[in-house]
Design a protein around this motif. Structure first.
Motif, mmCIF file in Angstrom:
data_model
loop_
_atom_site.group_PDB
_atom_site.id
_atom_site.type_symbol
_atom_site.label_atom_id
_atom_site.label_comp_id
_atom_site.label_asym_id
_atom_site.label_seq_id
_atom_site.Cartn_x
_atom_site.Cartn_y
_atom_site.Cartn_z
ATOM 1 N N ALA A 251 0.801 -1.230 0.000
ATOM 2 C CA ALA A 251 0.000 0.000 0.000
ATOM 3 C C ALA A 251 0.831 1.276 0.000
ATOM 4 O O ALA A 251 0.423 2.291 -0.565
ATOM 5 C CB ALA A 251 -0.931 -0.006 1.211
ATOM 6 N N CYS A 252 1.963 1.248 0.660
ATOM 7 C CA CYS A 252 2.821 2.436 0.817
ATOM 8 C C CYS A 252 4.239 1.996 0.466
ATOM 9 O O CYS A 252 5.028 1.680 1.340
ATOM 10 C CB CYS A 252 2.763 2.927 2.258
ATOM 11 S SG CYS A 252 1.135 3.484 2.745
ATOM 12 N N ALA A 253 4.559 1.988 -0.797
ATOM 13 C CA ALA A 253 5.662 1.133 -1.239
ATOM 14 C C ALA A 253 7.057 1.749 -1.319
ATOM 15 O O ALA A 253 8.045 1.048 -1.157
ATOM 16 C CB ALA A 253 5.308 0.534 -2.587
ATOM 17 N N ALA A 254 7.159 3.036 -1.654
ATOM 18 C CA ALA A 254 8.490 3.594 -1.921
ATOM 19 C C ALA A 254 9.321 3.689 -0.642
ATOM 20 O O ALA A 254 8.763 3.949 0.421
ATOM 21 C CB ALA A 254 8.353 4.980 -2.545
ATOM 22 N N GLY A 256 10.787 0.915 -1.811
ATOM 23 C CA GLY A 256 10.560 -0.371 -2.456
ATOM 24 C C GLY A 256 11.308 -1.539 -1.835
ATOM 25 O O GLY A 256 11.338 -2.626 -2.413
ATOM 26 N N LYS A 280 2.069 7.169 -3.193
ATOM 27 C CA LYS A 280 1.363 8.434 -3.402
ATOM 28 C C LYS A 280 2.280 9.553 -3.897
ATOM 29 O O LYS A 280 1.923 10.318 -4.786
ATOM 30 C CB LYS A 280 0.719 8.841 -2.070
ATOM 31 C CG LYS A 280 -0.206 10.024 -2.192
ATOM 32 C CD LYS A 280 -1.064 10.143 -0.970
ATOM 33 C CE LYS A 280 -0.443 11.040 0.058
ATOM 34 N NZ LYS A 280 -1.336 11.377 1.151
ATOM 35 N N PHE A 309 -3.288 5.224 -1.825
ATOM 36 C CA PHE A 309 -3.908 3.929 -1.495
ATOM 37 C C PHE A 309 -5.363 4.113 -1.080
ATOM 38 O O PHE A 309 -6.223 3.284 -1.383
ATOM 39 C CB PHE A 309 -3.093 3.260 -0.382
ATOM 40 C CG PHE A 309 -3.711 2.001 0.157
ATOM 41 C CD1 PHE A 309 -3.815 0.869 -0.631
ATOM 42 C CD2 PHE A 309 -4.198 1.948 1.460
ATOM 43 C CE1 PHE A 309 -4.388 -0.300 -0.133
ATOM 44 C CE2 PHE A 309 -4.770 0.787 1.966
ATOM 45 C CZ PHE A 309 -4.871 -0.337 1.173
ATOM 46 N N MET A 310 -5.636 5.220 -0.393
ATOM 47 C CA MET A 310 -7.005 5.464 0.072
ATOM 48 C C MET A 310 -7.957 5.694 -1.093
ATOM 49 O O MET A 310 -9.162 5.648 -0.923
ATOM 50 C CB MET A 310 -7.037 6.670 1.012
ATOM 51 C CG MET A 310 -6.338 6.457 2.339
ATOM 52 S SD MET A 310 -6.955 5.044 3.274
ATOM 53 C CE MET A 310 -8.596 5.603 3.719
ATOM 54 N N ASP A 328 2.864 -0.444 5.268
ATOM 55 C CA ASP A 328 4.037 0.096 5.977
ATOM 56 C C ASP A 328 3.977 1.625 5.830
ATOM 57 O O ASP A 328 4.760 2.214 5.098
ATOM 58 C CB ASP A 328 5.302 -0.490 5.319
ATOM 59 C CG ASP A 328 6.589 -0.064 5.994
ATOM 60 O OD1 ASP A 328 6.662 -0.123 7.234
ATOM 61 O OD2 ASP A 328 7.531 0.327 5.278
ATOM 62 N N SER A 330 3.720 5.856 6.445
ATOM 63 C CA SER A 330 4.555 6.892 7.046
ATOM 64 C C SER A 330 4.321 6.870 8.555
ATOM 65 O O SER A 330 3.211 6.618 9.015
ATOM 66 C CB SER A 330 4.161 8.264 6.506
ATOM 67 O OG SER A 330 4.127 8.230 5.105
ATOM 68 N N HIS A 391 9.926 12.392 4.255
ATOM 69 C CA HIS A 391 9.392 13.745 4.374
ATOM 70 C C HIS A 391 9.413 14.043 5.869
ATOM 71 O O HIS A 391 8.543 13.574 6.579
ATOM 72 C CB HIS A 391 7.951 13.808 3.892
ATOM 73 C CG HIS A 391 7.787 13.257 2.519
ATOM 74 N ND1 HIS A 391 8.272 13.901 1.425
ATOM 75 C CD2 HIS A 391 7.193 12.128 2.091
ATOM 76 C CE1 HIS A 391 7.963 13.193 0.348
ATOM 77 N NE2 HIS A 391 7.328 12.113 0.728
ATOM 78 N N LEU A 419 -5.733 3.780 7.109
ATOM 79 C CA LEU A 419 -5.139 2.949 6.055
ATOM 80 C C LEU A 419 -5.337 1.456 6.346
ATOM 81 O O LEU A 419 -5.645 0.670 5.449
ATOM 82 C CB LEU A 419 -3.646 3.261 5.904
ATOM 83 C CG LEU A 419 -3.288 4.222 4.774
ATOM 84 C CD1 LEU A 419 -3.711 5.637 5.075
ATOM 85 C CD2 LEU A 419 -1.805 4.198 4.475
ATOM 86 N N ASP A 566 9.236 8.366 6.680
ATOM 87 C CA ASP A 566 9.104 7.137 5.924
ATOM 88 C C ASP A 566 10.435 6.423 5.774
ATOM 89 O O ASP A 566 11.411 7.039 5.402
ATOM 90 C CB ASP A 566 8.599 7.452 4.510
ATOM 91 C CG ASP A 566 7.472 8.456 4.549
ATOM 92 O OD1 ASP A 566 6.577 8.249 5.364
ATOM 93 O OD2 ASP A 566 7.512 9.434 3.795
ATOM 94 N N ASP A 567 10.448 5.167 6.037
ATOM 95 C CA ASP A 567 11.710 4.479 5.782
ATOM 96 C C ASP A 567 11.615 3.661 4.518
ATOM 97 O O ASP A 567 10.568 3.530 3.949
ATOM 98 C CB ASP A 567 12.105 3.578 6.949
ATOM 99 C CG ASP A 567 11.466 2.224 6.870
ATOM 100 O OD1 ASP A 567 12.165 1.253 7.093
ATOM 101 O OD2 ASP A 567 10.265 2.160 6.591
HETATM 102 C C1 LIG Z 1 7.451 4.042 5.475
HETATM 103 S S1 LIG Z 1 7.464 4.488 3.810
HETATM 104 C C2 LIG Z 1 7.417 2.951 3.011
HETATM 105 C C3 LIG Z 1 8.745 2.243 2.963
HETATM 106 C C4 LIG Z 1 8.679 1.022 2.079
HETATM 107 N N1 LIG Z 1 7.649 0.120 2.532
HETATM 108 C C5 LIG Z 1 9.997 0.296 2.014
HETATM 109 O O1 LIG Z 1 10.207 -0.615 2.804
HETATM 110 O O2 LIG Z 1 10.833 0.609 1.170
HETATM 111 C C6 LIG Z 1 5.856 5.080 3.583
HETATM 112 C C7 LIG Z 1 5.550 5.464 2.144
HETATM 113 O O3 LIG Z 1 4.142 5.588 2.040
HETATM 114 C C8 LIG Z 1 3.842 6.658 1.194
HETATM 115 N N2 LIG Z 1 2.427 7.008 1.497
HETATM 116 C C9 LIG Z 1 1.952 7.711 2.543
HETATM 117 N N3 LIG Z 1 0.616 7.785 2.479
HETATM 118 C C10 LIG Z 1 0.237 7.091 1.393
HETATM 119 C C11 LIG Z 1 -1.014 6.801 0.794
HETATM 120 N N4 LIG Z 1 -2.146 7.251 1.318
HETATM 121 N N5 LIG Z 1 -1.030 6.071 -0.336
HETATM 122 C C12 LIG Z 1 0.122 5.611 -0.882
HETATM 123 N N6 LIG Z 1 1.337 5.871 -0.377
HETATM 124 C C13 LIG Z 1 1.395 6.597 0.754
HETATM 125 C C14 LIG Z 1 4.866 7.697 1.540
HETATM 126 O O4 LIG Z 1 5.016 8.634 0.501
HETATM 127 C C15 LIG Z 1 6.092 6.822 1.721
HETATM 128 O O5 LIG Z 1 6.785 6.673 0.518
#
Ligand SMILES: C[S@@+](CC[C@H](N)C(=O)[O-])C[C@H]1O[C@@H](n2cnc3c(N)ncnc32)[C@H](O)[C@@H]1O
Length: 567
Positions: A251-254, A256, A280, A309-310, A328, A330, A391, A419, A566-567
């Motif tokens: 759901a919150c991938a970057a 990656g 996002k 994701f929402m 995972d 923020s 961020h 979420l 975010d990690d």
């Molecule tokens: C903790 S980081 C994810 C780290 C990733 N899981 C990894 O292990 O590489 C959280 C990510 O969620 C994204 N994010 C936050 N809210 C989101 C949303 N509503 N939908 C999609 N992405 C979201 C942020 O931009 C951020 O890149």
């Protein structure tokens, strides 16, 4: 001249946001300074920061020179003593003067710092610094202890290689140790030998000596190995894709890390499912795409760039085969310890807090980022080396007072809960993992219990994944969730909402925690799994809005923009 301000900004990001100097310099466009010079100054200052932080702190110049942040002082003092060309500013420039008028005092402190480290000359100290052996004073020793508790974690990317192949090639010259304390001790006593330790919990994971930089190796450049903290490998491993898995939504991938880990596990499960990776943020989406390619995951990972994701419709046909979700989001980042991916730790000199120094309080600073750095940079951190970008605007800092911290955590946990509830509404989903790199119960056990009590969980039969049902390595992991934190939420809702058979000790035992600074060598982390029976999955739902614990419906538009850590 922008060089010193820009280098100071970079050091601040490395220390607080856990981003590498390299990625900061080379992924952001628009630096006024020459990137090579900026990279060199930032890297060298970070390398010397353990010594220079001591020198600056003991000289007391931050109390006198109010325009200097700890980071600015580091880069200026670095060039004043350690760069051949000195400070690259006219002597009349305010920044130049703010450091050079204290040259005598600073020089005396540098000599003392050198002698405390047993170095007869600056050249000898330089050698020590280059070999990452500059610890000496009590303070430095404490900081070093924190750093030395963190090995460098390496996940072998089985989309591109195998564990054995990597042992036979990249790590062929390494000496094996049996556990993390052994690895760290051997690395400390014998820094010229390369050590490794195969992880006993997570497959395809190993730890190596902290001082080794793998970013120049072929395996790293080709995506065969990924630098990823052990704790950060838990969510995909706990999700445990098997031959019955369908698709998995991240759901919150970057950037990656967990996406590519999930993809590797899914591809070896033989299920034929794919990973749908949703991100996002536009810039972070680019990183995700890049990482997907580098890891060889294009065939199995479908990136949904700039996708909230929402705003996904769980009942859409494309998600009909989604059996698992990895969430995972923020978070406050309170579990993160800030080491640069190249192994750099930024040590900052402490300064007076704004409450001790009223003059510093209302003083208008030229740059917004400098405005906040003095307060935030009081923390000296060490950390994991994975690819991270954040961020930090709303990240919880060490200087947050009780009220501010509570408000931030409440805000964050509300976002995280929404979420998680949305993840629970995917019709065919049977497993979810929820994780944060936070140590706060508000973002962890509280979210878990509130989610379990929510209408969407009750209607759809979601339960905590109990310890007994977890994949071997996670079952064996000893540190579990906090029972008192689960009790706290249950006590609060008691009377208003039936506990619905929730047992605080079972929930806490199902949750997994990692402590930063423990002998396990991980960052602070939390993960919990949720399951429901296959027979229950498939129940259709009114999607797009769902009731929370208080019966309040959240519509997509209501979802608050969140830029946590975010990690
Ligand atoms: C903790 S980081 C994810 C780290 C990733 N899981 C990894 O292990 O590489 C959280 C990510 O969620 C994204 N994010 C936050 N809210 C989101 C949303 N509503 N939908 C999609 N992405 C979201 C942020 O931009 C951020 O890149």
């Amino acid at each position: 001249m922008a060089l010193y301000h820009e280098a100071a900004d970079i050091l601040k990001s490395v220390g607080i946001r856990n981003v590498s100097v390299k990625s900061l310099v080379y992924t952001k466009k628009g630096w006024k300074s020459d990137p090579k010079t900026l990279f060199a100054l930032s890297t060298e200052s970070a390398k010397w920061s353990e010594v220079l932080a001591e020198v600056i702190e003991k000289s007391g110049i931050l109390k006198i020179e109010k325009q200097l942040t700890p980071e600015l002082a580091l880069v200026l003092v670095h060039d004043l003593f350690l760069s051949k060309r000195g400070i690259a500013l006219p002597a009349s420039h305010g920044l130049h003067a703010s450091a050079s008028r204290h040259k005598v005092r600073l020089s005396a402190e540098l000599t003392k710092a050198r002698l405390r480290r047993g170095c007869a000359s600056l050249d000898q100290l330089r050698t020590e610094v280059n070999q990452n052996r500059s610890g000496g004073s009590a303070d430095a020793e404490n900081q070093k202890t924190a750093a030395s508790k963190h090995p460098r974690w390496v996940r072998v990317n089985t989309l591109k290689s195998t564990f054995q192949d990597q042992l036979d090639t990249t790590f062929a010259e390494y000496t094996q140790t049996s556990d993390i304390p052994g690895l760290l001790q051997a690395s400390h006593l014998d820094p010229d030998t390369k050590y490794l330790c195969q992880d006993r919990h997570v497959p395809d994971l190993l730890a190596i000596s902290p001082q080794i930089d793998l970013t120049t190796t072929k395996a790293y450049k080709q995506g065969q190995i990924i630098l990823q903290d052990k704790a950060s490998c838990f969510p995909a491993y706990l999700l445990n894709p098997d031959e019955d898995s369908g698709d998995i939504v991240d759901a919150c991938a970057a950037p990656g890390n967990k996406t590519t880990h999930t993809a590797a596990l899914l591809s070896h499960s033989g299920s034929g499912g794919k990973v749908v990776a949703c991100e996002k943020d536009a810039l972070r989406s680019l990183t995700l795409i890049k990482m997907t390619r580098l890891a060889g995951g294009e065939k199995i990972i479908a990136v949904k760039a700039k996708q909230d994701f929402m705003k996904l419709d769980p009942s859409a046909k494309e998600f009909a085969n989604v059996t698992g979700l990895l969430l995972d989001p923020s978070c406050s980042g309170s579990g993160i310890v800030g080491r640069d991916e190249g192994g750099l730790v930024v040590h900052l000199p402490s300064t007076m807090s704004s409450s001790e120094d009223p003059a510093a309080r209302g003083k208008k600073r030229k740059r917004q980022n400098i405005k906040s750095s003095r307060a935030e940079s009081k923390t000296t951190t060490t950390a994991p080396q994975e690819e991270v970008e954040e961020h930090p605007a709303l990240a919880v800092t060490a200087t947050d007072n009780g009220d501010k911290l509570a408000a931030r955590l409440e805000n964050l946990s509300g976002f995280q809960l929404r979420l998680l509830q949305r993840a629970m509404s995917f019709p065919a989903a049977r497993r979810i993992t929820y994780s944060t790199c936070s140590i706060h119960a508000e973002e962890n056990e509280h979210v878990v219990v509130k989610a379990l009590l929510s209408p969407v969980a009750r209607e759809r039969g979601w339960r905590i994944m109990s310890r007994g049902k977890q994949v071997e390595g996670m079952k064996a992991w000893e540190l579990r969730g906090w029972r008192s934190a689960c009790d706290a939420v249950l006590d609060e809702v008691d009377g208003e909402i039936a506990r619905d058979g929730l047992d605080a000790s079972e929930v806490a035992e199902g949750c997994i925690r990692c402590d930063k600074g423990s002998g396990e060598g991980t960052m602070g982390f939390f993960v919990a799994g949720f399951v429901r029976d296959a027979a229950v999955a498939g129940v259709s739902d009114k999607v797009g809005s769902f009731a929370d614990n208080n019966g309040v419906a959240h519509k997509e538009e209501d979802q608050e923009e969140w830029n946590g850590f975010d990690d």
